[in-house]
Design a protein around this motif. Structure first.
Motif, PDB file in Angstrom:
ATOM      1  N   LYS A 199       0.853  -1.189   0.000  1.00  0.00           N
ATOM      2  CA  LYS A 199       0.000   0.000   0.000  1.00  0.00           C
ATOM      3  C   LYS A 199       0.887   1.237   0.000  1.00  0.00           C
ATOM      4  O   LYS A 199       1.713   1.408   0.900  1.00  0.00           O
TER       5      LYS A 199
ATOM      6  N   ALA B 206      -2.936  -5.112   3.940  1.00  0.00           N
ATOM      7  CA  ALA B 206      -3.722  -6.116   4.655  1.00  0.00           C
ATOM      8  C   ALA B 206      -4.207  -7.156   3.658  1.00  0.00           C
ATOM      9  O   ALA B 206      -4.691  -6.801   2.585  1.00  0.00           O
TER      10      ALA B 206
ATOM     11  N   THR C 120      -9.972  -4.005   9.705  1.00  0.00           N
ATOM     12  CA  THR C 120      -9.153  -4.991   8.991  1.00  0.00           C
ATOM     13  C   THR C 120      -7.669  -4.757   9.197  1.00  0.00           C
ATOM     14  O   THR C 120      -6.867  -5.651   8.942  1.00  0.00           O
TER      15      THR C 120
ATOM     16  N   THR D 107      -9.957   0.094   6.928  1.00  0.00           N
ATOM     17  CA  THR D 107     -10.790  -1.021   6.488  1.00  0.00           C
ATOM     18  C   THR D 107     -10.839  -1.034   4.967  1.00  0.00           C
ATOM     19  O   THR D 107     -10.285  -0.147   4.313  1.00  0.00           O
ATOM     20  N   GLY D 108     -11.506  -2.031   4.399  1.00  0.00           N
ATOM     21  CA  GLY D 108     -11.419  -2.224   2.964  1.00  0.00           C
ATOM     22  C   GLY D 108     -12.508  -1.588   2.124  1.00  0.00           C
ATOM     23  O   GLY D 108     -12.462  -1.668   0.900  1.00  0.00           O
TER      24      GLY D 108
ATOM     25  N   LYS E 119      -3.707  -8.263  12.255  1.00  0.00           N
ATOM     26  CA  LYS E 119      -4.137  -6.933  11.815  1.00  0.00           C
ATOM     27  C   LYS E 119      -3.166  -5.825  12.214  1.00  0.00           C
ATOM     28  O   LYS E 119      -3.249  -4.704  11.711  1.00  0.00           O
TER      29      LYS E 119
ATOM     30  N   SER F  12      -5.200  -0.968   5.259  1.00  0.00           N
ATOM     31  CA  SER F  12      -6.207  -1.205   4.224  1.00  0.00           C
ATOM     32  C   SER F  12      -6.491   0.128   3.526  1.00  0.00           C
ATOM     33  O   SER F  12      -6.057   1.189   3.980  1.00  0.00           O
TER      34      SER F  12
END
Length: 251
Positions: free
Chosen positions: A50, A60, A172, A182-183, A209, A214
């Motif tokens: 990322k 993630a 996540t 989160t996604g 995590k 994410s």
């Protein structure tokens, strides 16, 4: 150094250090920062990491569907749920996020006194079908099937009309610099709204995590009240969070 060799090195460093700082790596390899940034962009496009400002983080891993996640880290989730349940007091209004970790919490909620559970997850609501003392309020909206939670305008309107004593949040990924992520974009917005309407926010985290990121940011680490993590994690894994004065409870 060939491009493939640089990318292999970047992947190794991500696994070892949990982040890449483009400027630092460029100086170490005696290369231009633009070269490292190009490698990071290409690896991000390939789903290998990322990109963040100044470097990169481990991505993630993609989450399997809800049913498949029920068996992942089941013992850790059970311990986290049992620890979280001890915080709840008679008369509390708690908000349970969707996800398999909060589902583990739903299974061990206190049964000797009355309290209210608000959730935007039909799966969580079903876990409480036979609970003897919990009053259950289910938030409606558009169903995000991957996480089995409702999102969208209807859900946000209902969430903004409540005031929870405790919000048990699932995410996540969490990172000392980049916070809770989160996604899904709408799911991130929903989690922010719930936290804004709760007196206390506790984040339940399984080991995998930690140190990850994410695509969609929920909030920085300064925002939640605390993190609940598995007991026995290496001190160096938790040190960056403790350095930020984050309240950590080991389950």
């Amino acid at each position: 150094m060939l491009t493939s060799q640089r990318k292999n090195l970047i992947a190794q460093r991500l696994g070892r250090d949990g982040e890449i700082v483009a400027k630092t790596l460029a100086m170490e390899l005696a290369l231009s920062e633009d070269t490292i940034r190009r490698d990071l962009r290409e690896m991000a496009a390939e789903g290998l990491l990322k990109r963040v400002h100044g470097g990169a983080l481990p991505l993630a891993p993609p989450l399997p569907d809800f049913a498949a996640r029920l068996s992942v880290a089941a013992d850790e989730k059970a311990a986290l749920g049992a620890c979280a349940a001890e915080i709840i007091e008679p008369g509390h209004v708690i908000f349970l996020d969707g996800g398999t970790t909060t589902a583990a919490l739903a299974r061990v909620l206190p049964r000797t006194f009355a309290f209210t559970v608000v959730t935007h997850s039909p799966t969580i609501a079903c876990e409480l079908e036979r609970h003897p003392t919990a009053d259950v309020v289910l938030i409606g909206g558009r169903l995000y099937k991957h996480s089995m939670v409702t999102t969208g305008a209807a859900a946000l309107d209902a969430i903004r009309g409540l005031r929870a004593d405790i919000y048990f949040m699932g995410v996540t990924a969490v990172h000392p610099t980049h916070g809770l992520t989160t996604g899904d974009m709408e799911e991130a917005a929903t989690k922010r709204a719930i936290a804004e309407n709760a007196a206390v926010t506790q984040v339940l985290l399984t080991r995998e995590k930690l140190g990850r990121a994410s695509p969609w940011k929920i909030m920085p680490l300064a925002r939640p009240t605390g993190l609940i993590v598995p007991a026995g994690l290496p001190p160096e894994l938790l040190a960056p969070y403790r350095d930020l004065d984050v309240e950590i409870t080991e389950a």
